[in-house]
Design an enzyme around this catalytic site. Sequence first.
Site, PDB file in Angstrom:
ATOM      1  N   TRP A 181      10.141 -81.027 -15.420  1.00 54.14           N
ATOM      2  CA  TRP A 181       9.247 -82.163 -14.615  1.00 54.14           C
ATOM      3  C   TRP A 181       9.709 -83.537 -15.141  1.00 54.14           C
ATOM      4  O   TRP A 181       9.001 -84.162 -14.510  1.00 54.14           O
ATOM      5  CB  TRP A 181       7.920 -81.548 -15.014  1.00 54.14           C
ATOM      6  N   ASN A 182      10.175 -83.713 -16.405  1.00 55.00           N
ATOM      7  CA  ASN A 182      10.296 -85.006 -16.873  1.00 55.00           C
ATOM      8  C   ASN A 182      11.181 -86.158 -15.945  1.00 55.00           C
ATOM      9  O   ASN A 182      10.930 -87.189 -15.812  1.00 55.00           O
ATOM     10  CB  ASN A 182      10.682 -85.111 -18.270  1.00 55.00           C
TER      11      ASN A 182
ATOM     12  N   LYS B  33      15.263 -73.945  -8.653  1.00 57.81           N
ATOM     13  CA  LYS B  33      13.933 -73.777  -9.001  1.00 57.81           C
ATOM     14  C   LYS B  33      13.515 -74.982  -9.838  1.00 57.81           C
ATOM     15  O   LYS B  33      13.784 -75.062 -10.943  1.00 57.81           O
ATOM     16  CB  LYS B  33      13.895 -72.439  -9.897  1.00 57.81           C
ATOM     17  N   PRO B  34      12.855 -75.973  -9.248  1.00 54.52           N
ATOM     18  CA  PRO B  34      12.300 -77.035  -9.951  1.00 54.52           C
ATOM     19  C   PRO B  34      11.017 -76.612 -10.737  1.00 54.52           C
ATOM     20  O   PRO B  34      10.492 -75.593 -10.773  1.00 54.52           O
ATOM     21  CB  PRO B  34      11.707 -77.898  -8.959  1.00 54.52           C
ATOM     22  N   ALA B  35      10.449 -77.451 -11.893  1.00 55.03           N
ATOM     23  CA  ALA B  35       9.404 -77.200 -12.612  1.00 55.03           C
ATOM     24  C   ALA B  35       8.049 -77.377 -11.781  1.00 55.03           C
ATOM     25  O   ALA B  35       8.104 -77.839 -10.740  1.00 55.03           O
ATOM     26  CB  ALA B  35       9.127 -78.294 -13.417  1.00 55.03           C
TER      27      ALA B  35
ATOM     28  N   SER C 158      14.026 -76.828 -22.211  1.00 53.83           N
ATOM     29  CA  SER C 158      13.839 -76.868 -23.770  1.00 53.83           C
ATOM     30  C   SER C 158      14.725 -75.667 -24.338  1.00 53.83           C
ATOM     31  O   SER C 158      15.392 -74.730 -23.481  1.00 53.83           O
ATOM     32  CB  SER C 158      12.213 -76.242 -24.126  1.00 53.83           C
TER      33      SER C 158
ATOM     34  N   GLU D   3      21.331 -78.182 -20.713  1.00 57.59           N
ATOM     35  CA  GLU D   3      21.193 -79.400 -21.200  1.00 57.59           C
ATOM     36  C   GLU D   3      19.664 -79.166 -21.858  1.00 57.59           C
ATOM     37  O   GLU D   3      18.800 -79.126 -21.144  1.00 57.59           O
ATOM     38  CB  GLU D   3      20.963 -80.495 -19.815  1.00 57.59           C
TER      39      GLU D   3
ATOM     40  N   CYS E 275      14.582 -86.087 -22.990  1.00 64.81           N
ATOM     41  CA  CYS E 275      15.565 -85.543 -23.927  1.00 64.81           C
ATOM     42  C   CYS E 275      16.280 -86.379 -24.806  1.00 64.81           C
ATOM     43  O   CYS E 275      16.600 -86.125 -26.095  1.00 64.81           O
ATOM     44  CB  CYS E 275      16.233 -84.593 -23.236  1.00 64.81           C
TER      45      CYS E 275
ATOM     46  N   GLU F  58      27.238 -83.296 -17.698  1.00 64.39           N
ATOM     47  CA  GLU F  58      26.711 -83.565 -16.245  1.00 64.39           C
ATOM     48  C   GLU F  58      27.224 -84.980 -16.141  1.00 64.39           C
ATOM     49  O   GLU F  58      27.203 -85.938 -16.957  1.00 64.39           O
ATOM     50  CB  GLU F  58      25.313 -83.490 -16.176  1.00 64.39           C
TER      51      GLU F  58
HETATM   52  P1  NAP Z   1      10.733 -75.707 -20.312  1.00 63.16           P
HETATM   53  O1  NAP Z   1       9.546 -75.324 -20.611  1.00 63.16           O
HETATM   54  O2  NAP Z   1      11.881 -75.126 -20.814  1.00 63.16           O
HETATM   55  O3  NAP Z   1      10.765 -75.768 -18.727  1.00 63.16           O
HETATM   56  C1  NAP Z   1      11.765 -76.109 -17.805  1.00 63.16           C
HETATM   57  C2  NAP Z   1      12.276 -75.337 -16.664  1.00 63.16           C
HETATM   58  O4  NAP Z   1      12.194 -73.953 -17.016  1.00 63.16           O
HETATM   59  C3  NAP Z   1      11.006 -75.475 -15.836  1.00 63.16           C
HETATM   60  O5  NAP Z   1      11.214 -75.183 -14.411  1.00 63.16           O
HETATM   61  C4  NAP Z   1      10.146 -74.026 -16.104  1.00 63.16           C
HETATM   62  O6  NAP Z   1       9.353 -73.690 -15.021  1.00 63.16           O
HETATM   63  C5  NAP Z   1      11.215 -73.171 -16.489  1.00 63.16           C
HETATM   64  N1  NAP Z   1      10.799 -72.180 -17.264  1.00 63.16           N
HETATM   65  C6  NAP Z   1      10.081 -72.153 -18.273  1.00 63.16           C
HETATM   66  N2  NAP Z   1       9.876 -70.996 -18.850  1.00 63.16           N
HETATM   67  C7  NAP Z   1      11.042 -70.366 -18.232  1.00 63.16           C
HETATM   68  C8  NAP Z   1      11.191 -68.648 -18.267  1.00 63.16           C
HETATM   69  N3  NAP Z   1      10.924 -68.089 -19.347  1.00 63.16           N
HETATM   70  N4  NAP Z   1      12.076 -68.431 -17.499  1.00 63.16           N
HETATM   71  C9  NAP Z   1      13.002 -69.354 -16.704  1.00 63.16           C
HETATM   72  N5  NAP Z   1      12.471 -70.423 -16.387  1.00 63.16           N
HETATM   73  C10 NAP Z   1      11.465 -70.851 -17.228  1.00 63.16           C
HETATM   74  O7  NAP Z   1      10.780 -77.250 -20.587  1.00 63.16           O
HETATM   75  P2  NAP Z   1       9.970 -78.622 -20.186  1.00 63.16           P
HETATM   76  O8  NAP Z   1       8.867 -78.606 -21.236  1.00 63.16           O
HETATM   77  O9  NAP Z   1       9.707 -78.450 -18.785  1.00 63.16           O
HETATM   78  O10 NAP Z   1      10.944 -79.687 -20.376  1.00 63.16           O
HETATM   79  C11 NAP Z   1      10.994 -80.443 -21.542  1.00 63.16           C
HETATM   80  C12 NAP Z   1      12.403 -79.995 -22.369  1.00 63.16           C
HETATM   81  O11 NAP Z   1      13.587 -80.254 -21.509  1.00 63.16           O
HETATM   82  C13 NAP Z   1      12.577 -81.014 -23.427  1.00 63.16           C
HETATM   83  O12 NAP Z   1      12.842 -80.014 -24.543  1.00 63.16           O
HETATM   84  C14 NAP Z   1      13.537 -81.833 -23.260  1.00 63.16           C
HETATM   85  O13 NAP Z   1      14.387 -82.171 -24.352  1.00 63.16           O
HETATM   86  C15 NAP Z   1      14.390 -81.007 -22.257  1.00 63.16           C
HETATM   87  N6  NAP Z   1      15.217 -81.797 -21.262  1.00 63.16           N
HETATM   88  C16 NAP Z   1      16.521 -81.953 -21.435  1.00 63.16           C
HETATM   89  C17 NAP Z   1      17.300 -82.799 -20.899  1.00 63.16           C
HETATM   90  C18 NAP Z   1      18.751 -82.641 -20.965  1.00 63.16           C
HETATM   91  O14 NAP Z   1      19.367 -83.119 -20.143  1.00 63.16           O
HETATM   92  N7  NAP Z   1      19.170 -82.264 -22.058  1.00 63.16           N
HETATM   93  C19 NAP Z   1      16.871 -83.305 -19.757  1.00 63.16           C
HETATM   94  C20 NAP Z   1      15.613 -83.270 -19.341  1.00 63.16           C
HETATM   95  C21 NAP Z   1      14.658 -82.565 -20.208  1.00 63.16           C
HETATM   96  P3  NAP Z   1       7.929 -73.935 -14.928  1.00 63.16           P
HETATM   97  O15 NAP Z   1       7.606 -75.526 -14.807  1.00 63.16           O
HETATM   98  O16 NAP Z   1       7.480 -73.402 -13.614  1.00 63.16           O
HETATM   99  O17 NAP Z   1       7.150 -73.414 -16.132  1.00 63.16           O
END
Ligand code: NAP
Length: 486
Positions: free
Chosen positions: A157-158, A181-183, A236, A257, A291, A466
């Site tokens: 979502w960020n 599949k977006p957030a 995450s 990522e 991130c 990327e």
């Molecule tokens: P997240 O909880 O891992 O969620 C990311 C995505 O995964 C969302 O679409 C979420 O869906 C989905 N998801 C959650 N649990 C899942 C599961 N068990 N199986 C399949 N999909 C699942 O992370 P977030 O809180 O949204 O984002 C923050 C994290 O992303 C931070 O750690 C940040 O550092 C990282 N990030 C990394 C980068 C990079 O390029 N390295 C860029 C941006 C963010 P729902 O929304 O429907 O729960």
Amino acid sequence: MTVIQLNDNDLFKTQSYVAGQWLAGNATFEVNDPANGERIAEVSEVTSAQVATAIAAAVSAQKSWAKLTADQRARYLMTWYQLILQHQDDLAMLMTREQGKPLAEAKAEIQYGATFVQWFAEQAKRVYGETLPNPALDRRISVIKQPVGVVACITPWNFPSSMITRKAAPALAAGCAIIVKPASETPLSALVLAELADRAGIPKGVFNIVVGTDAKAIGEQLTTHPDIAKFSFTGSTHVGKQLLAQCASTVKRVSLELGGNAPFIVFDDADLEAAVDGAIASKFRNSGQTCVCANRFLVQQSILDEFVARLTTKVQSLTLGNGLDSASQLGPMINRKALDDVHQLVTNAQQAGAKVVCGGKKPESQSSNYYPATLVTHVSNTMSIAQEEIFGPVATVIPFKTEAEAIAMANDTRFGLAAYFYSRDIGRCFRVMEALEYGMVGINAGVISNPHAPFGGVKESGIGREGAAVGIDEYLEIKYACFGDI
Ligand code: NAP
């Protein structure tokens, strides 16, 4: 009737986009504005049958999409790019309403995300093979690159727009079809990209978006289906590890990522004013929910007081407010849980001896998502606030004495995404850059991402890159052809 007024109200979509159709599900979920809790949309939950339809449509569409010339695919992508820019004000408005970031930042993200579409439209034409030296006189060796096939991805979502274009553009340029599949917090920014892909004439089934709140179930379907060749995830580290394990069952190509824990080192030979400006840009963009945000400011002891004084002045001047207000520099956090998690890290740090110089207070209202810009000093590298990804508008300062100590502290984490440092000593710049165990290093620069450069991490921050010329390789297979009897 939408509560979000757009110049083009047809850009407001609330159903999954599958095989070129907008599909209603059996239930809906709410999307709320993090600035005030207002319900801004009721979005249809995708069903598992619809996800299966998306996969089948992508399998079928990919074959003809891959047969187009690179120029033909590039033209579709350029039309999509132009439509994104043409409607950038509406896309930014949707983003600010569902994600919270200030409108100017939302617009910058739309433009940044669009540049990946432009870049990979151009790169589609540069997928070169190789001719290798012959091992024997009667043989010739050729290497060609072909699309991996159907790609699935899950995005956070960020950065609700650019994290999609950064995956979809290289995949489509390479000749793959994709299911995104977006957030669930930010489906509108994703669905509008589908509407514009549709208007760009991208053939049905090539680009699909499935929206729903059962991420686990949708994720399982996408990571275990044998017809999906490649899986790409941004989110995450914790979830990324689970999805990587799920992909093992069908040996998919995987790109990840994941989270970061960026050190931002300020040496005593740095241009302090530039370092403070870089610190603010790196830390407080998107309310610290990035991130690559600086997580730990490692500051050389001799300039510690001066740096903290200058940083405090700038942190205190940041304006917190609704992203729709042009004066706001910091918007709300995505939800209350995110705010509570950040505050818990601040509280833990205080209990362990850290000092809050400014901010650090929860809003009085239980429903508010506004957390003030916060500066915490007297932090040690072993505290949870230094070891975990803060993901909020909180800067922590850790003193160090020597270059070797700074490098050791910077590398003392399981993460390895981005690192930053400020110094005017050219020898030190090379030494420190080479010693940092990170995928990306900003040297006298606090914001470093762009489509020309390879974005990605090492260690538990991810796999793959990327952007850049290498970004398209994530969606290509290499085929070696040996011609004998020549
Ligand atoms: P997240 O909880 O891992 O969620 C990311 C995505 O995964 C969302 O679409 C979420 O869906 C989905 N998801 C959650 N649990 C899942 C599961 N068990 N199986 C399949 N999909 C699942 O992370 P977030 O809180 O949204 O984002 C923050 C994290 O992303 C931070 O750690 C940040 O550092 C990282 N990030 C990394 C980068 C990079 O390029 N390295 C860029 C941006 C963010 P729902 O929304 O429907 O729960």
